[in-house]
Design an enzyme around this catalytic site. Sequence first.
Site, short mmCIF file in Angstrom:
data_model
loop_
_atom_site.label_atom_id
_atom_site.label_comp_id
_atom_site.label_asym_id
_atom_site.label_seq_id
_atom_site.Cartn_x
_atom_site.Cartn_y
_atom_site.Cartn_z
N GLU A 1 45.54 81.42 -17.78
CA GLU A 1 45.18 80.02 -18.04
C GLU A 1 45.51 79.16 -16.84
O GLU A 1 45.37 77.94 -16.88
CB GLU A 1 45.85 79.51 -19.31
CG GLU A 1 47.37 79.42 -19.27
CD GLU A 1 47.90 78.01 -19.07
OE1 GLU A 1 48.39 77.78 -17.95
OE2 GLU A 1 47.83 77.18 -20.00
N CYS B 1 47.31 82.14 -24.11
CA CYS B 1 48.28 83.19 -23.77
C CYS B 1 47.82 84.59 -24.12
O CYS B 1 48.54 85.55 -23.87
CB CYS B 1 49.62 82.91 -24.44
SG CYS B 1 50.37 81.38 -23.87
N THR C 1 59.86 75.69 -21.03
CA THR C 1 59.52 77.10 -21.23
C THR C 1 58.38 77.62 -20.35
O THR C 1 58.31 78.83 -20.11
CB THR C 1 59.12 77.35 -22.70
OG1 THR C 1 58.07 76.43 -23.04
CG2 THR C 1 60.31 77.14 -23.63
N ARG D 1 55.03 70.63 -33.70
CA ARG D 1 55.40 71.66 -34.69
C ARG D 1 54.17 72.37 -35.28
O ARG D 1 54.30 73.43 -35.88
CB ARG D 1 56.26 71.04 -35.80
CG ARG D 1 57.67 70.70 -35.28
CD ARG D 1 58.56 70.10 -36.36
NE ARG D 1 58.70 70.96 -37.54
CZ ARG D 1 59.50 72.03 -37.59
NH1 ARG D 1 60.23 72.36 -36.55
NH2 ARG D 1 59.57 72.76 -38.68
N THR E 1 52.18 73.89 -33.59
CA THR E 1 52.02 75.13 -32.84
C THR E 1 52.74 76.30 -33.53
O THR E 1 52.50 77.46 -33.18
CB THR E 1 52.61 75.01 -31.41
OG1 THR E 1 53.99 74.69 -31.51
CG2 THR E 1 51.90 73.95 -30.60
N HIS F 1 54.42 87.89 -28.82
CA HIS F 1 54.31 86.79 -27.86
C HIS F 1 55.57 85.94 -27.95
O HIS F 1 56.12 85.74 -29.03
CB HIS F 1 53.06 85.95 -28.12
CG HIS F 1 52.95 84.81 -27.15
ND1 HIS F 1 52.93 85.02 -25.79
CD2 HIS F 1 52.93 83.47 -27.34
CE1 HIS F 1 52.87 83.85 -25.18
NE2 HIS F 1 52.86 82.89 -26.09
N LYS G 1 63.21 81.76 -30.29
CA LYS G 1 63.22 81.77 -31.75
C LYS G 1 61.98 82.40 -32.38
O LYS G 1 62.07 83.24 -33.29
CB LYS G 1 63.35 80.32 -32.24
CG LYS G 1 64.22 80.17 -33.46
CD LYS G 1 64.73 78.73 -33.62
CE LYS G 1 63.60 77.71 -33.53
NZ LYS G 1 64.09 76.31 -33.57
N ASN H 1 58.39 81.49 -21.00
CA ASN H 1 57.09 81.88 -21.52
C ASN H 1 56.12 82.08 -20.36
O ASN H 1 55.70 81.11 -19.74
CB ASN H 1 56.57 80.79 -22.47
CG ASN H 1 55.21 81.14 -23.04
OD1 ASN H 1 54.68 82.23 -22.82
ND2 ASN H 1 54.64 80.21 -23.80
N SER I 1 46.77 80.34 -28.01
CA SER I 1 46.47 79.10 -28.72
C SER I 1 44.97 78.91 -28.81
O SER I 1 44.22 79.35 -27.95
CB SER I 1 47.11 77.91 -28.00
OG SER I 1 48.49 77.98 -28.14
#
Lengths: 131, 381, 345
Positions: free
Chosen positions: C79, C111, C152, C200, C202, C235, C240, C267, C297
């Site tokens: 990307e 991703c 990230t 959130r 996501t 991924h 978390k 990431n 995404s």
Amino acid sequence: MPEITEWRDRIWRYRLIGSRCGGCGSTYYPPRNSRCLKCGGDLEEVELPRRGKLLSYTVVYQAPTLYKYSTPYIVGYIELLDGTRLFAMLTDVEPDEVRVGMELEATLRKLYTYGESGHIVYGVKFRPAVG
Amino acid sequence: MEGIVAVGYGLVRVGEYWAKDIVSLAADAASMALDMAKQPSVDALYVGSALSGALGIQGNLAIHVADELGFADGLAVNISAGGASSGLAVLSGIDRLLSGSAEYVLVGGVEKVSDNLPSDVLEAILIDIDRRVLKYSGLTDAGLAAIMARLYMEEYGVSKEKITSLSVLDHENGVNNPYAMFRRAVSLDMAMSAPLVADPLTIFDVAPYGDGAAFLVLTTKEKALEEGLDYMEFLGYGVARNRVPISHRSNLLSFDASAEAASVALSRANISIDSLRFVELFDNFSITGVLALEALGLSGSGSGADDVWSGKFNLDRQVSVDIMGGLKARGHPIGATGAYQLCEAFMRFEEAPRREYGLVHMMSGFDDQAIVFVVGGGGSA
Amino acid sequence: MKTSNKVGIYGYGAYIPRYIIENSVIAQVWGKLSTPIKSKTFPSYDEDSLTIAYEACRIAIESSGAPRDRIGAVYVGSESKPYAVKPSGTVLVDALGLSRNTLSADFEFACKAGTEAIQAIAGLVSSGMIDFGIAVGTDTSQGRPGDELEYTAAAGGAALIISRADDGVLAVIEASNSYVSDTPDFWRRSGEKYPRHLFRFTGEPAYFHHIISSVRRFFEEYGYSPKDFDYAIFHQPNTKFPQRVAKMLGFSMEQIKPGLLSPIIGNTYSGATLVGLAATLDVAKEGDRILLASFGSGAGSDTFSFLVTDLIEERRAKPPLKAFLDRLVTKDYSTYVRYRGKLML
Ligand SMILES: [Zn+2]
């Protein structure tokens, strides 16, 4: 249009393509189109070894326009495993980490760009050998 | 060599000429040389300039200089060969005289660097030296000199101070040169602690680029005597080339072309190196000056810096080096520098006893093409 | 999905830049109290997704001895392409000395562009259209200064060389699955430097829904369950999410441990699951089974099952990812800002 001149050089600039003399085995980088300097023998293209050691270096503080935003950067005088000597920028190493004699390996990096929207010129740089 | 002499010189102090363009700068120096030679009719003009075309200032420069000087006819030749530009202009003029095609020639060089960004000038210079090697490695000319300096220090166990002592000598001698860019002495401490250009070289190891123009009027010795002109005689010259790209050389510290050119020049002049009174080095960097000293045969390999450090080449010694300040103090108007060196030699002969010999060394790049002239004073007076 | 002829991984290589910045340093600049990971990589001023891809491909080719003249496809998933229009693969072909008679294209699916490239190459190899193909996931992703993503968004990449199993592979691709839906959790419009995201949103409807749907469907279709796998890579946009999704699907922390790199490297977007796979292959033994589930995404997830063969020992990446982890150095925010080109020049 310097991009065209540089396009012509891309293969040896990307891949460490040099010349080797069929007569005496001397190698040259960048490649020579003419004959061997030592014995006059015919030269052939050869992919040079990617590892070598640092013979000498400098840290450039006053840079030409294309490298203006790369300062300070390190340029090394390098001897490859087969004895070929060349100049190349070092990367992934800080000025205070550089030592004459250190083991290096070739990698591909951006050399410079013709502005934010311009052509990106890639080429060989050397970094401290990993692994 | 068959009696070729300079009968006039002209030069401007090296610096920044904001209000002058390259053609009028050249004309100023050339007019001074022509005045000194009593305004002869010039048959050919050779103008050296390393970057006037590359920097987009004025291509085909010589015809514009000829026009500015009011030359109606005769050759007007432009020579671009880096630091050897004006040296080759002088050589071309000598050849023209030797061939009998000219009676008087005007030779020299001009450079204008202040019209461009310093970083653009650096870029033009590195492309001029060797696009493939320097541009792709990010090497500047100072960077390459710095790599040589570090090699020299490692190879011979010589300290940086000793290399830099050549710059200190240049500045000391430059005080006496009215055309020098810098006319003040500097201490070694000051030179060592100055800002880095390319580690380990500081700004005091690097000859400063500047605007400049220098010209000489050449003719035959016969003509000079006939006209009753003082002259500087070209007793011998040599030209040689080293290998390019520089990465193909087996020893970076060996200026083979300078060695060859000096040996040929001295043998043509039939003069031994011991009978020289002064030597002008093309010391665009302290280290290249040191390497040139060794190549010319004035110092052994690895002892050039030691010799300078110990004062062996100071003004009061048998052979003095860079008597007018060298490239470091006088300044380095690239394609005109060689002509400056010859003008300065001529100035020396005007003041000092004429039975002296001097050697003038010039080169493009890093010994890529070297020219050496052996000169002596003389005149009818 | 299963290929009609058995295909697998002939060689692999992974690369991450030398530089990391700690989350605490970024947090200090923006006055934040909690951070999602410990540190993240960022590229040197002379690196981009193409040079990272080059390193990964070179390691894959040199470590496996894959025949350069038989590589028939170079697909680069990213990307953060250096050019909006101009393929990265062509530079790789010439820089790596590959045959020019090759397919080459850049893939984009946030991703999961790299795993999409694996699917495409597996099909080409299986069908016999090509003998070998390289799939790359590589990114030098950017987060807007001060934005959540800045903590990230990292740099890294990995390459897989895919061939038919009978050419000798270090891991067989047993099966795969893909699941996509229109979900606007994260995007970057053309010409924009930084992506936008819906915070959130996501998580649950994007990351978790797609990975879980993809993996569960994969289990149903091929009869696998978490206990069939020695390792799993999910991924990893932070620390978390992959831990939580592993737990939800019934995987243990032990299974995801070798491939969970986000706490240290961040990431790496298209590189993330492939770098995790490379780290897992660096330690895997013959007979080990590895599950990989990517997430992109927009949104979608690819699931794969790999079965490691006896060729693993001789084909392991040299250097392994650990060699690059061992050379990481921490940099300050100003170096990070400069190298990332966040200053307007
Ligand atoms: Zn030979």
